[in-house]
Design a protein around this motif. Sequence first.
Motif, PDB file in Angstrom:
ATOM      1  N   ILE A 177      21.412  14.805  -1.442  1.00 19.82           N
ATOM      2  CA  ILE A 177      20.912  15.311  -0.158  1.00 19.82           C
ATOM      3  C   ILE A 177      20.069  16.583  -0.336  1.00 19.82           C
ATOM      4  N   ARG A 222      22.373  23.544   7.424  1.00 18.43           N
ATOM      5  CA  ARG A 222      22.206  22.357   8.270  1.00 18.43           C
ATOM      6  C   ARG A 222      21.413  21.276   7.545  1.00 18.43           C
ATOM      7  N   MET A 223      21.433  20.104   8.149  1.00 15.08           N
ATOM      8  CA  MET A 223      20.541  19.039   7.701  1.00 15.08           C
ATOM      9  C   MET A 223      19.197  19.205   8.422  1.00 15.08           C
ATOM     10  N   THR A 224      18.131  18.797   7.756  1.00 13.58           N
ATOM     11  CA  THR A 224      16.788  19.035   8.302  1.00 13.58           C
ATOM     12  C   THR A 224      16.429  18.100   9.444  1.00 13.58           C
ATOM     13  N   SER A 225      17.125  16.986   9.580  1.00 14.67           N
ATOM     14  CA  SER A 225      16.863  16.046  10.677  1.00 14.67           C
ATOM     15  C   SER A 225      18.064  15.142  10.848  1.00 14.67           C
ATOM     16  N   THR A 226      18.040  14.341  11.901  1.00 16.11           N
ATOM     17  CA  THR A 226      19.128  13.399  12.163  1.00 16.11           C
ATOM     18  C   THR A 226      18.783  12.023  11.589  1.00 16.11           C
ATOM     19  N   TYR A 227      19.780  11.162  11.490  1.00 20.19           N
ATOM     20  CA  TYR A 227      19.523   9.808  11.013  1.00 20.19           C
ATOM     21  C   TYR A 227      18.636   9.040  11.996  1.00 20.19           C
ATOM     22  N   GLU A 229      16.222  10.304  13.777  1.00 21.51           N
ATOM     23  CA  GLU A 229      14.846  10.734  13.520  1.00 21.51           C
ATOM     24  C   GLU A 229      14.293  10.089  12.249  1.00 21.51           C
ATOM     25  N   TRP A 230      15.175   9.922  11.261  1.00 18.94           N
ATOM     26  CA  TRP A 230      14.759   9.270  10.011  1.00 18.94           C
ATOM     27  C   TRP A 230      14.392   7.803  10.268  1.00 18.94           C
ATOM     28  N   GLN A 236      13.579  11.829   5.190  1.00 21.58           N
ATOM     29  CA  GLN A 236      15.009  11.715   4.920  1.00 21.58           C
ATOM     30  C   GLN A 236      15.678  13.071   5.130  1.00 21.58           C
ATOM     31  N   PRO A 237      16.832  13.097   5.816  1.00 21.87           N
ATOM     32  CA  PRO A 237      17.535  14.365   6.031  1.00 21.87           C
ATOM     33  C   PRO A 237      17.989  14.981   4.709  1.00 21.87           C
ATOM     34  N   THR A 238      17.742  16.258   4.544  1.00 24.71           N
ATOM     35  CA  THR A 238      18.222  17.004   3.378  1.00 24.71           C
ATOM     36  C   THR A 238      18.862  18.294   3.876  1.00 24.71           C
TER      37      THR A 238
END
Length: 353
Positions: A177, A222-227, A229-230, A236-238
Amino acid sequence: MTTGTDLPDAAPGLPTEPGTGGAPVLLQQRGHEYSRILALGAARGEIVVPNEELVGPIDSSDEWIRQRTGIVTRKRAGADVGAIDLAETAAREAIQKAGITADQIGVVLVSTVTNTVATPSMASLLAERLGAAPAAAYDISAACAGYAYGIAQADSFVKSGVADHVLVVGAEKLSDIVDPTDRSISFLLGDGAGAAVVGPSDTPGIAPTIWGSDGSKWDAIRMTSTYAEWRAGGEQPTIRQEGQTVFRWAVWEMVKVAKQALEVAGVTADQLAAFVPHQANMRIIDEFAKQLGLPSSVVIGRDITDTGNTSAASIPLATHRLLEENPSLHGGLALQIGFGAGLVFGAQVVVLP
């Protein structure tokens, strides 16, 4: 169907108490008076990744990473090795060292933020692999505080009679991730798993836990985005962090938590044999020790130098290494504290196995 004034007679075999209208009183179970960590196990990624291999994409240097984090290398797992594989290796060592068999485990707890699926839990798969089924099994999503959360729950389970033995595992494959171009956290992270078996004790082995959360700072790690949004075509969320926010929170606020953990345990810093904080950053670890006023006799876990930050796995991995390198620490007191994304935190004093 009955109403509140039309209760059935007490069920056969269940006692009744005066003043309950004849309603049955539920039976209760009681466990052991005390619990302790019986044994530890460890597994690290098999690939050694030096700073030089990571500096290009983040326009940095080996010297900068060493000065800022204390990391020289980190361990990462290959493409064919998952967090569940690391968890199994660590768990088998802990079970063997505890002198029990897998079918004696009543609960399996896995702290992780890198399970590859939302369901089933990594814990249920691990229980099956180990031969611990039908043990209760579930994952804990408490990031870098997850191992301390698991130890707190295991302690309560043994004392309440829920289980005689509880397996607590922190397992992460954080390399899955990370964005190699991200300067905030990518160079910090490693892969590994640490496991502990918690069981009955004749004397207190786990002190009360100080734990909690501060969701107002959720965006610090945090994660950079949601699933969603992916799936909609985004990246891809990282994982990403706000380094200064995390540093200030960890040093100033978490020191207060660590002091509270000492207080509720009824011990002072000079009575500790070891201090094992989450392996977030060497600067944080050093400042932590300074703020706590730890004497030189207290051995400090510094596994981050060549393992990296392994989130939920970092405390048991660091403790496992301390005991290997310092056998005299066995049976001594250790203050352990985890803190991370959420933001969440947990700390307790334990007797080293």
